[in-house]
Motif scaffolding. Structure first.
Motif, mmCIF file in Angstrom:
data_model
loop_
_atom_site.group_PDB
_atom_site.id
_atom_site.type_symbol
_atom_site.label_atom_id
_atom_site.label_comp_id
_atom_site.label_asym_id
_atom_site.label_seq_id
_atom_site.Cartn_x
_atom_site.Cartn_y
_atom_site.Cartn_z
ATOM 1 N N LEU A 90 -54.857 35.323 86.380
ATOM 2 C CA LEU A 90 -54.798 34.206 85.458
ATOM 3 C C LEU A 90 -53.474 34.239 84.684
ATOM 4 O O LEU A 90 -52.908 33.387 84.530
ATOM 5 C CB LEU A 90 -55.949 34.379 84.698
ATOM 6 N N LYS A 92 -50.829 36.103 85.515
ATOM 7 C CA LYS A 92 -49.862 36.022 86.705
ATOM 8 C C LYS A 92 -49.562 34.504 86.768
ATOM 9 O O LYS A 92 -48.337 34.007 86.877
ATOM 10 C CB LYS A 92 -50.362 36.790 87.853
ATOM 11 N N ALA A 93 -50.631 33.494 86.899
ATOM 12 C CA ALA A 93 -50.484 32.380 87.339
ATOM 13 C C ALA A 93 -49.561 31.669 86.194
ATOM 14 O O ALA A 93 -48.931 30.833 86.340
ATOM 15 C CB ALA A 93 -51.778 31.704 87.572
ATOM 16 N N ARG A 96 -46.059 32.446 86.023
ATOM 17 C CA ARG A 96 -45.506 31.609 87.116
ATOM 18 C C ARG A 96 -45.192 30.344 86.678
ATOM 19 O O ARG A 96 -44.144 29.500 86.779
ATOM 20 C CB ARG A 96 -46.247 31.703 88.469
ATOM 21 N N PHE A 97 -46.228 29.831 86.115
ATOM 22 C CA PHE A 97 -46.248 28.266 85.639
ATOM 23 C C PHE A 97 -45.344 28.055 84.486
ATOM 24 O O PHE A 97 -44.224 27.069 84.696
ATOM 25 C CB PHE A 97 -47.563 27.977 84.984
ATOM 26 N N TRP A 98 -44.963 29.089 83.557
ATOM 27 C CA TRP A 98 -43.710 28.742 82.526
ATOM 28 C C TRP A 98 -42.492 28.877 83.158
ATOM 29 O O TRP A 98 -41.782 28.488 82.609
ATOM 30 C CB TRP A 98 -44.466 29.391 81.378
ATOM 31 N N HIS A 100 -41.715 28.383 86.097
ATOM 32 C CA HIS A 100 -41.405 27.081 87.008
ATOM 33 C C HIS A 100 -41.132 25.924 85.953
ATOM 34 O O HIS A 100 -40.034 25.072 86.204
ATOM 35 C CB HIS A 100 -42.762 26.703 87.635
ATOM 36 N N PHE A 101 -41.905 25.823 84.536
ATOM 37 C CA PHE A 101 -41.658 24.803 83.686
ATOM 38 C C PHE A 101 -40.428 24.988 83.137
ATOM 39 O O PHE A 101 -39.466 23.936 82.866
ATOM 40 C CB PHE A 101 -42.678 24.959 82.662
ATOM 41 N N HIS A 104 -37.495 23.671 85.544
ATOM 42 C CA HIS A 104 -37.657 22.181 85.998
ATOM 43 C C HIS A 104 -37.572 21.327 84.589
ATOM 44 O O HIS A 104 -36.427 21.083 84.094
ATOM 45 C CB HIS A 104 -38.659 22.106 86.729
ATOM 46 N N LYS A 105 -38.780 21.392 84.021
ATOM 47 C CA LYS A 105 -38.695 20.273 82.657
ATOM 48 C C LYS A 105 -37.917 20.826 81.797
ATOM 49 O O LYS A 105 -36.935 19.935 81.097
ATOM 50 C CB LYS A 105 -40.218 20.022 82.298
ATOM 51 N N LEU A 134 -43.759 23.760 73.450
ATOM 52 C CA LEU A 134 -44.733 24.548 74.555
ATOM 53 C C LEU A 134 -44.444 25.794 74.872
ATOM 54 O O LEU A 134 -45.342 26.652 74.795
ATOM 55 C CB LEU A 134 -44.798 23.392 75.538
#
Lengths: 229, 229
Positions: A90, A92-93, A96-98, A100-101, A104-105, A134
């Motif tokens: 969790l 790790k995910a 990776r999510f942030w 990626h965020f 990109h964003k 965020l």
């Protein structure tokens, strides 16, 4: 067999810098090949035919491309300390999510602030501030994103600690107020205090010149689109 | 405690479909929550405040977002067979690289073919073909991307096996000729032959209608930009 580790980078790429940091933190010896992005070497094109971009990590002759993927490769190949990614799936995910965020964003919104002016810039500022909020929330009560040591997400978002202040200087706008983003501001300080991090920053004056030219080019193009000659 | 696994998806999202496939291949029981993207539920916004997009996997109340990240989470959480990612770091990096390539360069180039016409479409076709060639090469001598069983990269690129033919039908253009892309064509067949994959495809007639409307909207907007009323 002695390991062969080569890194194709440019002097200014924030993506390539992630890999420099990761290899140094892990204590991996490597050779650096500096690329000129206006005149890419045949070797770079051979090792990254799909994108022809830096960074490329060449490990015993095998290429690994895309900086976030290279970070994971480094962590999975040289499993000794310090670990870059957390072990828990969790967490790790979330890392990776942030990451990626950020790529990109967040990067897009800050880039829009940097390459615009007037009302368009104000709108981009509002979006950037929402995105930075965020990130700030992720750092509540933490020295680094995953605790007390620099890891994958710190390296992935490391560009914020240097590049944002360069862009702010060029456009005379303050994006990261200490009052508004207290946790992010502390993180920038903590991250920049690490000797491995600080020794790798590209020369600030060269960065300011490079990005000033980029902004000028963007604004000229955007004026030409509105009022064609 | 019984595990609670919920998936927020839409009926048509190719990203969400990756997660449906992965959960079914791993034999994980889950509840589906269908979202209407024109009227997102407060729960979706709560679980994915950064993007407000599907898919979101909710595992024992904890959200995981972004389809490629969810695939890795599923593989790391339910480690039983079938494995989704290869174990070798280099092969893993390669799978991640091509999944990323698929979501960015490949999808964008095919989308440009679909939302354009004339010379612009011809140029997008040339780029798409170059990108598809790179994918075709990855499949030389293989049934699936990592051997004889469906894994992470097959799921990540699974949209190609269905969506491309829908787009081809709408614009009456053939992107994937069997002669030109023999390995990719065989993969599409192998992938589509799997009962877990085939049972999850969204209804083709609804997809054709949905994408036909999208193309019409794109073309109308693009004409309006050239000739403002």
């Amino acid at each position: 067999m002695a390991e062969e580790v080569k890194l194709f980078r440019t002097w200014s790429s924030p993506y390539a810098l992630r890999i420099v940091w990761a290899l140094k933190l892990k204590g991996i010896e490597f050779e650096t090949i500096f690329e000129d992005i206006t005149n890419k070497s045949p070797l770079l094109l051979q090792h990254n035919p799909a994108h022809a971009k830096v960074p490329v990590l060449l490990h015993n002759g095998k290429p690994v491309c895309e900086s976030l993927i290279i970070l994971e490769y480094i962590d999975e190949t040289w499993t000794h300390n310090p670990p870059l990614l957390p072990q828990d799936p969790l967490e790790k995910a979330s890392s990776r999510f942030w990451a990626h965020f950020g790529d990109h964003k967040l990067m897009e919104s800050i880039w829009n602030v940097f390459t615009s002016q007037g009302k368009e810039q104000e709108e981009a500022m509002a979006t950037s501030i929402e995105n930075l909020k965020l990130i700030d929330e992720q750092l509540k009560g933490k020295k680094f994103f995953n605790g007390n040591a620099i890891g994958y997400l710190d390296l992935a978002l490391g560009w914020m600690a240097n590049l944002i202040s360069i862009l702010e200087e060029i456009i005379s706008v303050e994006l990261i107020h200490t009052d508004k983003f207290p946790h992010l501001s502390s993180w920038i300080q903590n991250f920049s205090d690490d000797p491995v991090i600080i020794e790798c920053w590209p020369p600030r004056d060269k960065m300011v010149t490079k990005f000033q030219i980029m902004r000028d080019n963007y604004l000229t193009r955007s004026i030409c689109q509105v009022k064609p000659a």
